[in-house]
Design a protein around this motif. Structure first.
Motif, PDB file in Angstrom:
ATOM      1  N   TRP A  15      35.364  75.006  24.795  1.00 29.05           N
ATOM      2  CA  TRP A  15      34.469  75.408  25.884  1.00 29.05           C
ATOM      3  C   TRP A  15      33.880  74.186  26.577  1.00 29.05           C
ATOM      4  O   TRP A  15      32.910  74.296  27.318  1.00 29.05           O
ATOM      5  CB  TRP A  15      33.370  76.329  25.335  1.00 29.05           C
TER       6      TRP A  15
ATOM      7  N   TYR B  51      33.914  74.592  30.479  1.00 28.11           N
ATOM      8  CA  TYR B  51      33.373  75.818  31.064  1.00 28.11           C
ATOM      9  C   TYR B  51      32.002  75.565  31.712  1.00 28.11           C
ATOM     10  O   TYR B  51      31.072  75.067  31.068  1.00 28.11           O
ATOM     11  CB  TYR B  51      33.253  76.891  29.967  1.00 28.11           C
TER      12      TYR B  51
ATOM     13  N   GLY C 188      26.271  83.647  22.344  1.00 29.58           N
ATOM     14  CA  GLY C 188      27.286  82.987  23.171  1.00 29.58           C
ATOM     15  C   GLY C 188      26.731  82.753  24.565  1.00 29.58           C
ATOM     16  O   GLY C 188      27.274  83.223  25.559  1.00 29.58           O
ATOM     17  N   ALA C 189      25.628  82.007  24.610  1.00 27.33           N
ATOM     18  CA  ALA C 189      24.808  81.895  25.830  1.00 27.33           C
ATOM     19  C   ALA C 189      25.385  80.954  26.866  1.00 27.33           C
ATOM     20  O   ALA C 189      24.929  80.946  28.013  1.00 27.33           O
ATOM     21  CB  ALA C 189      23.406  81.427  25.439  1.00 27.33           C
TER      22      ALA C 189
ATOM     23  N   HIS D 134      21.474  83.116  31.835  1.00 23.46           N
ATOM     24  CA  HIS D 134      20.893  84.459  31.698  1.00 23.46           C
ATOM     25  C   HIS D 134      19.579  84.396  30.922  1.00 23.46           C
ATOM     26  O   HIS D 134      18.596  85.048  31.283  1.00 23.46           O
ATOM     27  CB  HIS D 134      21.876  85.401  30.990  1.00 23.46           C
TER      28      HIS D 134
ATOM     29  N   ASP E  38      24.778  79.136  21.049  1.00 24.40           N
ATOM     30  CA  ASP E  38      26.182  78.896  21.407  1.00 24.40           C
ATOM     31  C   ASP E  38      26.767  77.872  20.432  1.00 24.40           C
ATOM     32  O   ASP E  38      26.121  76.896  20.072  1.00 24.40           O
ATOM     33  CB  ASP E  38      26.319  78.380  22.839  1.00 24.40           C
ATOM     34  N   ALA E  39      28.006  78.115  20.039  1.00 22.32           N
ATOM     35  CA  ALA E  39      28.667  77.242  19.052  1.00 22.32           C
ATOM     36  C   ALA E  39      29.259  75.989  19.673  1.00 22.32           C
ATOM     37  O   ALA E  39      29.571  75.039  18.948  1.00 22.32           O
ATOM     38  CB  ALA E  39      29.776  78.032  18.354  1.00 22.32           C
ATOM     39  N   SER E  40      29.431  75.986  20.975  1.00 26.16           N
ATOM     40  CA  SER E  40      30.089  74.844  21.628  1.00 26.16           C
ATOM     41  C   SER E  40      29.092  73.697  21.797  1.00 26.16           C
ATOM     42  O   SER E  40      28.059  73.863  22.458  1.00 26.16           O
ATOM     43  CB  SER E  40      30.602  75.284  23.002  1.00 26.16           C
TER      44      SER E  40
ATOM     45  N   GLN F 102      28.392  73.260  25.474  1.00 24.70           N
ATOM     46  CA  GLN F 102      27.518  74.267  26.083  1.00 24.70           C
ATOM     47  C   GLN F 102      26.069  74.072  25.625  1.00 24.70           C
ATOM     48  O   GLN F 102      25.134  74.227  26.419  1.00 24.70           O
ATOM     49  CB  GLN F 102      28.010  75.683  25.737  1.00 24.70           C
TER      50      GLN F 102
ATOM     51  N   ASP G 261      27.318  78.596  15.464  1.00 23.99           N
ATOM     52  CA  ASP G 261      28.091  79.831  15.486  1.00 23.99           C
ATOM     53  C   ASP G 261      27.103  80.997  15.299  1.00 23.99           C
ATOM     54  O   ASP G 261      26.207  80.915  14.453  1.00 23.99           O
ATOM     55  CB  ASP G 261      29.101  79.806  14.335  1.00 23.99           C
ATOM     56  N   VAL G 262      27.278  82.054  16.069  1.00 22.53           N
ATOM     57  CA  VAL G 262      26.318  83.156  15.948  1.00 22.53           C
ATOM     58  C   VAL G 262      26.358  83.809  14.568  1.00 22.53           C
ATOM     59  O   VAL G 262      25.333  84.313  14.098  1.00 22.53           O
ATOM     60  CB  VAL G 262      26.516  84.229  17.046  1.00 22.53           C
TER      61      VAL G 262
ATOM     62  N   VAL H 169      26.832  88.322  27.340  1.00 26.32           N
ATOM     63  CA  VAL H 169      27.491  88.496  28.639  1.00 26.32           C
ATOM     64  C   VAL H 169      28.838  87.767  28.543  1.00 26.32           C
ATOM     65  O   VAL H 169      28.895  86.544  28.683  1.00 26.32           O
ATOM     66  CB  VAL H 169      26.625  87.928  29.787  1.00 26.32           C
ATOM     67  N   PHE H 170      29.892  88.513  28.228  1.00 21.76           N
ATOM     68  CA  PHE H 170      31.224  87.935  28.008  1.00 21.76           C
ATOM     69  C   PHE H 170      31.120  86.734  27.062  1.00 21.76           C
ATOM     70  O   PHE H 170      31.793  85.725  27.239  1.00 21.76           O
ATOM     71  CB  PHE H 170      31.863  87.530  29.356  1.00 21.76           C
TER      72      PHE H 170
ATOM     73  N   THR I 298      34.834  86.629  18.860  1.00 17.28           N
ATOM     74  CA  THR I 298      34.567  86.579  17.418  1.00 17.28           C
ATOM     75  C   THR I 298      35.035  87.897  16.817  1.00 17.28           C
ATOM     76  O   THR I 298      34.797  88.959  17.408  1.00 17.28           O
ATOM     77  CB  THR I 298      33.043  86.410  17.170  1.00 17.28           C
TER      78      THR I 298
HETATM   79  C1  LIG Z   1      32.886  82.973  28.637  1.00 20.60           C
HETATM   80  S1  LIG Z   1      31.588  81.993  27.942  1.00 20.60           S
HETATM   81  C2  LIG Z   1      30.167  82.949  28.485  1.00 20.60           C
HETATM   82  C3  LIG Z   1      28.894  82.159  28.436  1.00 20.60           C
HETATM   83  C4  LIG Z   1      27.658  82.872  29.016  1.00 20.60           C
HETATM   84  N1  LIG Z   1      27.357  84.092  28.303  1.00 20.60           N
HETATM   85  C5  LIG Z   1      27.856  83.131  30.487  1.00 20.60           C
HETATM   86  O1  LIG Z   1      27.858  84.299  30.901  1.00 20.60           O
HETATM   87  O2  LIG Z   1      27.970  82.151  31.229  1.00 20.60           O
HETATM   88  C6  LIG Z   1      31.684  82.380  26.200  1.00 20.60           C
HETATM   89  C7  LIG Z   1      30.728  81.558  25.353  1.00 20.60           C
HETATM   90  O3  LIG Z   1      30.670  82.151  24.060  1.00 20.60           O
HETATM   91  C8  LIG Z   1      30.556  81.106  23.121  1.00 20.60           C
HETATM   92  N2  LIG Z   1      30.990  81.641  21.808  1.00 20.60           N
HETATM   93  C9  LIG Z   1      32.135  82.284  21.516  1.00 20.60           C
HETATM   94  N3  LIG Z   1      32.171  82.640  20.228  1.00 20.60           N
HETATM   95  C10 LIG Z   1      31.004  82.214  19.680  1.00 20.60           C
HETATM   96  C11 LIG Z   1      30.431  82.286  18.385  1.00 20.60           C
HETATM   97  N4  LIG Z   1      31.065  82.881  17.358  1.00 20.60           N
HETATM   98  N5  LIG Z   1      29.210  81.727  18.178  1.00 20.60           N
HETATM   99  C12 LIG Z   1      28.546  81.133  19.196  1.00 20.60           C
HETATM  100  N6  LIG Z   1      29.040  81.029  20.447  1.00 20.60           N
HETATM  101  C13 LIG Z   1      30.252  81.575  20.697  1.00 20.60           C
HETATM  102  C14 LIG Z   1      31.435  80.002  23.657  1.00 20.60           C
HETATM  103  O4  LIG Z   1      31.112  78.754  23.090  1.00 20.60           O
HETATM  104  C15 LIG Z   1      31.165  80.114  25.159  1.00 20.60           C
HETATM  105  O5  LIG Z   1      30.129  79.244  25.567  1.00 20.60           O
END
Ligand SMILES: C[S@@+](CC[C@H](N)C(=O)[O-])C[C@H]1O[C@@H](n2cnc3c(N)ncnc32)[C@H](O)[C@@H]1O
Length: 233
Positions: A12, A15, A57-58, A63, A80-82, A85, A106-107, A124-125, A131
Protein backbone atom coordinates in the motif's frame (compact mmCIF):
# COMPACT_ATOMS: atom_id res chain seq x y z
CA UNK A 1 0.23 -16.17 10.02
CA UNK A 2 -1.91 -13.03 10.02
CA UNK A 3 -0.62 -10.73 7.35
CA UNK A 4 -2.13 -8.00 5.18
CA UNK A 5 -0.23 -9.44 2.23
CA UNK A 6 1.56 -12.64 1.44
CA UNK A 7 4.92 -10.87 1.78
CA UNK A 8 6.36 -8.37 4.25
CA UNK A 9 6.57 -5.75 1.50
CA UNK A 10 4.27 -2.75 1.93
CA UNK A 11 1.91 -3.16 -1.03
CA UNK A 12 0.00 0.00 0.00
CA UNK A 13 3.07 2.23 -0.32
CA UNK A 14 1.76 4.07 -3.41
CA UNK A 15 -1.92 4.30 -2.45
CA UNK A 16 -3.13 7.90 -1.98
CA UNK A 17 0.38 9.33 -2.31
CA UNK A 18 -0.39 11.72 -5.18
CA UNK A 19 -3.45 13.09 -3.39
CA UNK A 20 -1.56 13.51 -0.11
CA UNK A 21 1.06 15.66 -1.83
CA UNK A 22 -1.62 18.03 -3.14
CA UNK A 23 -4.46 17.88 -0.62
CA UNK A 24 -3.89 18.14 3.12
CA UNK A 25 -7.44 19.18 3.97
CA UNK A 26 -9.99 17.34 6.07
CA UNK A 27 -12.69 16.25 3.60
CA UNK A 28 -16.03 18.08 3.74
CA UNK A 29 -17.84 14.80 3.05
CA UNK A 30 -17.78 11.20 4.25
CA UNK A 31 -19.11 8.82 1.64
CA UNK A 32 -19.37 5.04 1.50
CA UNK A 33 -19.63 4.61 -2.27
CA UNK A 34 -16.75 3.48 -4.49
CA UNK A 35 -16.85 6.80 -6.33
CA UNK A 36 -16.80 8.71 -3.02
CA UNK A 37 -19.04 11.41 -4.48
CA UNK A 38 -22.63 10.46 -3.66
CA UNK A 39 -24.88 8.26 -1.57
CA UNK A 40 -25.28 7.93 2.19
CA UNK A 41 -22.82 9.44 4.63
CA UNK A 42 -21.84 9.11 8.30
CA UNK A 43 -25.46 9.05 9.48
CA UNK A 44 -25.29 5.30 8.80
CA UNK A 45 -22.91 5.04 11.77
CA UNK A 46 -25.68 6.22 14.14
CA UNK A 47 -25.29 8.75 16.94
CA UNK A 48 -21.55 9.36 17.39
CA UNK A 49 -21.78 11.75 20.35
CA UNK A 50 -19.29 10.64 23.00
CA UNK A 51 -18.72 7.34 21.22
CA UNK A 52 -15.52 5.34 20.70
CA UNK A 53 -15.24 4.71 17.00
CA UNK A 54 -12.72 2.67 15.00
CA UNK A 55 -11.72 2.83 11.32
CA UNK A 56 -10.39 -0.57 10.18
CA UNK A 57 -7.90 -0.05 7.35
CA UNK A 58 -8.03 3.73 7.55
CA UNK A 59 -5.41 4.55 4.90
CA UNK A 60 -4.57 8.26 5.19
CA UNK A 61 -7.34 8.59 7.81
CA UNK A 62 -9.39 11.09 5.80
CA UNK A 63 -12.72 9.55 6.86
CA UNK A 64 -11.61 9.46 10.50
CA UNK A 65 -10.42 13.10 10.32
CA UNK A 66 -13.82 14.08 8.97
CA UNK A 67 -15.58 12.37 11.89
CA UNK A 68 -13.50 14.02 14.63
CA UNK A 69 -13.84 17.50 13.12
CA UNK A 70 -17.50 17.42 11.97
CA UNK A 71 -19.04 15.21 14.68
CA UNK A 72 -18.58 14.76 18.43
CA UNK A 73 -17.16 11.27 19.06
CA UNK A 74 -15.10 10.79 22.20
CA UNK A 75 -12.34 9.30 20.03
CA UNK A 76 -11.79 7.85 16.57
CA UNK A 77 -9.04 5.23 16.38
CA UNK A 78 -7.76 4.91 12.80
CA UNK A 79 -5.81 1.67 12.32
CA UNK A 80 -3.79 0.64 9.28
CA UNK A 81 -1.14 -2.04 8.85
CA UNK A 82 0.76 -0.26 6.08
CA UNK A 83 3.75 1.70 7.39
CA UNK A 84 3.34 4.10 4.45
CA UNK A 85 -0.34 4.72 5.22
CA UNK A 86 0.41 5.15 8.93
CA UNK A 87 3.13 7.71 8.12
CA UNK A 88 0.84 9.54 5.69
CA UNK A 89 -2.06 9.68 8.17
CA UNK A 90 0.24 10.89 10.94
CA UNK A 91 1.72 13.59 8.72
CA UNK A 92 -1.67 14.80 7.46
CA UNK A 93 -3.82 14.52 10.56
CA UNK A 94 -1.57 13.84 13.58
CA UNK A 95 -2.48 17.33 14.84
CA UNK A 96 -6.04 16.10 15.49
CA UNK A 97 -4.82 14.02 18.48
CA UNK A 98 -6.02 13.01 20.99
CA UNK A 99 -9.54 12.82 19.52
CA UNK A 100 -8.02 11.18 16.46
CA UNK A 101 -5.70 8.33 17.45
CA UNK A 102 -3.70 6.85 14.57
CA UNK A 103 -2.46 3.28 15.06
CA UNK A 104 0.01 1.39 12.84
CA UNK A 105 -1.05 -2.23 13.23
CA UNK A 106 -2.80 -5.12 11.59
CA UNK A 107 -6.41 -4.78 12.70
CA UNK A 108 -6.48 -8.39 13.91
CA UNK A 109 -3.70 -7.64 16.39
CA UNK A 110 -5.29 -4.34 17.40
CA UNK A 111 -8.79 -5.73 17.93
CA UNK A 112 -7.47 -8.51 20.17
CA UNK A 113 -6.40 -5.82 22.66
CA UNK A 114 -9.77 -4.04 22.54
CA UNK A 115 -12.42 -6.50 23.76
CA UNK A 116 -15.80 -4.75 24.35
CA UNK A 117 -14.21 -1.35 23.73
CA UNK A 118 -15.78 0.07 20.60
CA UNK A 119 -19.25 1.54 20.15
CA UNK A 120 -18.85 1.67 16.39
CA UNK A 121 -16.41 0.04 13.96
CA UNK A 122 -16.34 0.84 10.25
CA UNK A 123 -14.33 0.20 7.10
CA UNK A 124 -14.47 2.03 3.77
CA UNK A 125 -13.04 -0.51 1.29
CA UNK A 126 -10.49 -1.11 4.05
CA UNK A 127 -9.35 -4.10 6.11
CA UNK A 128 -12.68 -5.92 5.66
CA UNK A 129 -11.89 -6.25 1.94
CA UNK A 130 -8.33 -7.53 2.38
CA UNK A 131 -8.41 -9.81 5.44
CA UNK A 132 -9.82 -13.31 5.76
CA UNK A 133 -13.38 -12.61 6.99
CA UNK A 134 -13.53 -15.90 8.91
CA UNK A 135 -10.74 -14.52 11.11
CA UNK A 136 -11.63 -10.84 11.10
CA UNK A 137 -15.40 -10.78 11.65
CA UNK A 138 -15.33 -12.69 14.99
CA UNK A 139 -12.54 -10.34 16.18
CA UNK A 140 -14.63 -7.32 15.19
CA UNK A 141 -17.66 -8.66 17.06
CA UNK A 142 -15.59 -9.28 20.21
CA UNK A 143 -14.14 -5.75 20.10
CA UNK A 144 -17.58 -4.13 20.00
CA UNK A 145 -19.61 -3.32 23.11
CA UNK A 146 -22.85 -5.32 23.31
CA UNK A 147 -25.24 -3.45 21.02
CA UNK A 148 -22.30 -1.93 19.10
CA UNK A 149 -22.43 -1.43 15.36
CA UNK A 150 -20.25 -2.47 12.42
CA UNK A 151 -20.65 -0.68 9.08
CA UNK A 152 -18.53 -1.36 6.02
CA UNK A 153 -18.50 -0.66 2.32
CA UNK A 154 -17.11 -3.23 -0.07
CA UNK A 155 -17.25 -4.00 -3.78
CA UNK A 156 -20.51 -5.54 -5.05
CA UNK A 157 -18.56 -7.07 -7.98
CA UNK A 158 -15.02 -7.06 -9.38
CA UNK A 159 -13.82 -3.88 -11.07
CA UNK A 160 -13.71 -5.69 -14.43
CA UNK A 161 -17.43 -6.38 -14.05
CA UNK A 162 -17.08 -10.06 -13.07
CA UNK A 163 -19.60 -11.15 -10.43
CA UNK A 164 -18.72 -11.36 -6.75
CA UNK A 165 -17.88 -14.78 -5.31
CA UNK A 166 -20.76 -17.07 -4.28
CA UNK A 167 -18.62 -18.50 -1.44
CA UNK A 168 -15.76 -17.41 0.82
CA UNK A 169 -13.01 -17.22 -1.78
CA UNK A 170 -10.51 -14.44 -2.37
CA UNK A 171 -8.96 -13.28 -5.62
CA UNK A 172 -5.32 -12.26 -5.96
CA UNK A 173 -5.45 -8.73 -7.33
CA UNK A 174 -2.54 -6.81 -8.88
CA UNK A 175 -0.43 -4.60 -6.61
CA UNK A 176 2.97 -2.88 -6.73
CA UNK A 177 5.89 -3.06 -4.33
CA UNK A 178 7.43 0.26 -3.19
CA UNK A 179 10.08 -0.29 -5.89
CA UNK A 180 7.39 -0.71 -8.57
CA UNK A 181 7.63 -4.48 -9.01
CA UNK A 182 4.49 -6.44 -9.76
CA UNK A 183 2.87 -8.31 -6.86
CA UNK A 184 -0.56 -9.49 -5.77
CA UNK A 185 -2.67 -9.17 -2.67
CA UNK A 186 -5.81 -11.03 -1.61
CA UNK A 187 -9.18 -9.30 -1.93
CA UNK A 188 -12.51 -10.73 -0.78
CA UNK A 189 -15.29 -9.68 -3.20
CA UNK A 190 -18.30 -11.61 -1.95
CA UNK A 191 -21.98 -11.77 -2.78
CA UNK A 192 -24.43 -10.18 -0.39
CA UNK A 193 -25.72 -13.49 1.02
CA UNK A 194 -22.13 -14.66 1.69
CA UNK A 195 -21.42 -11.59 3.83
CA UNK A 196 -24.72 -12.07 5.65
CA UNK A 197 -23.92 -15.70 6.47
CA UNK A 198 -20.37 -14.86 7.60
CA UNK A 199 -21.64 -12.09 9.86
CA UNK A 200 -24.29 -14.36 11.32
CA UNK A 201 -21.68 -17.08 12.00
CA UNK A 202 -19.39 -14.48 13.64
CA UNK A 203 -22.12 -13.62 16.17
CA UNK A 204 -23.69 -10.52 14.61
CA UNK A 205 -27.41 -9.79 14.52
CA UNK A 206 -29.68 -7.24 12.82
CA UNK A 207 -27.68 -7.51 9.57
CA UNK A 208 -28.62 -5.45 6.52
CA UNK A 209 -27.02 -4.92 3.11
CA UNK A 210 -27.79 -2.03 0.75
CA UNK A 211 -26.55 -1.89 -2.82
CA UNK A 212 -25.35 1.59 -3.78
CA UNK A 213 -25.42 2.35 -7.52
CA UNK A 214 -22.28 2.91 -9.57
CA UNK A 215 -21.31 6.37 -10.75
CA UNK A 216 -20.53 7.01 -14.42
CA UNK A 217 -17.04 6.16 -15.65
CA UNK A 218 -14.72 3.37 -16.71
CA UNK A 219 -13.84 2.07 -13.22
CA UNK A 220 -17.33 2.58 -11.83
CA UNK A 221 -18.60 -0.07 -9.42
CA UNK A 222 -21.63 -0.80 -7.31
CA UNK A 223 -21.03 -0.82 -3.56
CA UNK A 224 -22.37 -3.11 -0.86
CA UNK A 225 -23.03 -1.10 2.29
CA UNK A 226 -23.27 -3.60 5.14
CA UNK A 227 -24.51 -2.93 8.68
CA UNK A 228 -24.50 -5.43 11.57
CA UNK A 229 -24.69 -5.33 15.37
CA UNK A 230 -23.22 -7.20 18.30
CA UNK A 231 -26.26 -8.51 20.18
CA UNK A 232 -27.29 -6.64 23.33
CA UNK A 233 -27.02 -8.56 26.60
C1 LIG B 1 -8.17 0.53 -0.45
S1 LIG B 1 -7.32 1.13 0.98
C2 LIG B 1 -8.65 2.08 1.74
C3 LIG B 1 -8.14 3.07 2.75
C4 LIG B 1 -9.20 4.01 3.34
N1 LIG B 1 -10.24 3.28 4.04
C5 LIG B 1 -9.78 4.88 2.25
O1 LIG B 1 -10.99 4.80 2.00
O2 LIG B 1 -9.02 5.66 1.68
C6 LIG B 1 -7.23 -0.32 2.02
C7 LIG B 1 -6.42 -0.09 3.29
O3 LIG B 1 -6.67 -1.19 4.16
C8 LIG B 1 -5.46 -1.47 4.84
N2 LIG B 1 -5.55 -2.86 5.35
C9 LIG B 1 -5.86 -3.97 4.66
N3 LIG B 1 -5.86 -5.05 5.45
C10 LIG B 1 -5.55 -4.60 6.70
C11 LIG B 1 -5.40 -5.22 7.97
N4 LIG B 1 -5.58 -6.54 8.14
N5 LIG B 1 -5.06 -4.45 9.03
C12 LIG B 1 -4.89 -3.12 8.89
N6 LIG B 1 -5.01 -2.47 7.71
C13 LIG B 1 -5.35 -3.20 6.62
C14 LIG B 1 -4.38 -1.26 3.81
O4 LIG B 1 -3.12 -1.07 4.40
C15 LIG B 1 -4.92 -0.04 3.06
O5 LIG B 1 -4.40 1.17 3.59
Amino acid sequence: MRRVTTTTTDLWHHYGRTRAAADRTVPEDFRWSWSQDSGPGPEVLGDLNGRIVGDLGAGAARHAAHLVTRHQPFRVIATDASPAQYAMATDLFGHLAPRLHIVGSDVLDHLQTMARSYDVLYSVFGALDFTNPRELLPAVCTALQPGGRLVFSTLAHYLNGAPAQPDVTHANIPAKTPEGETATLPRWVLQEHVWTKLLDEAGFTDISVDVLPAAEGPRAARTLLVTAHRPKE
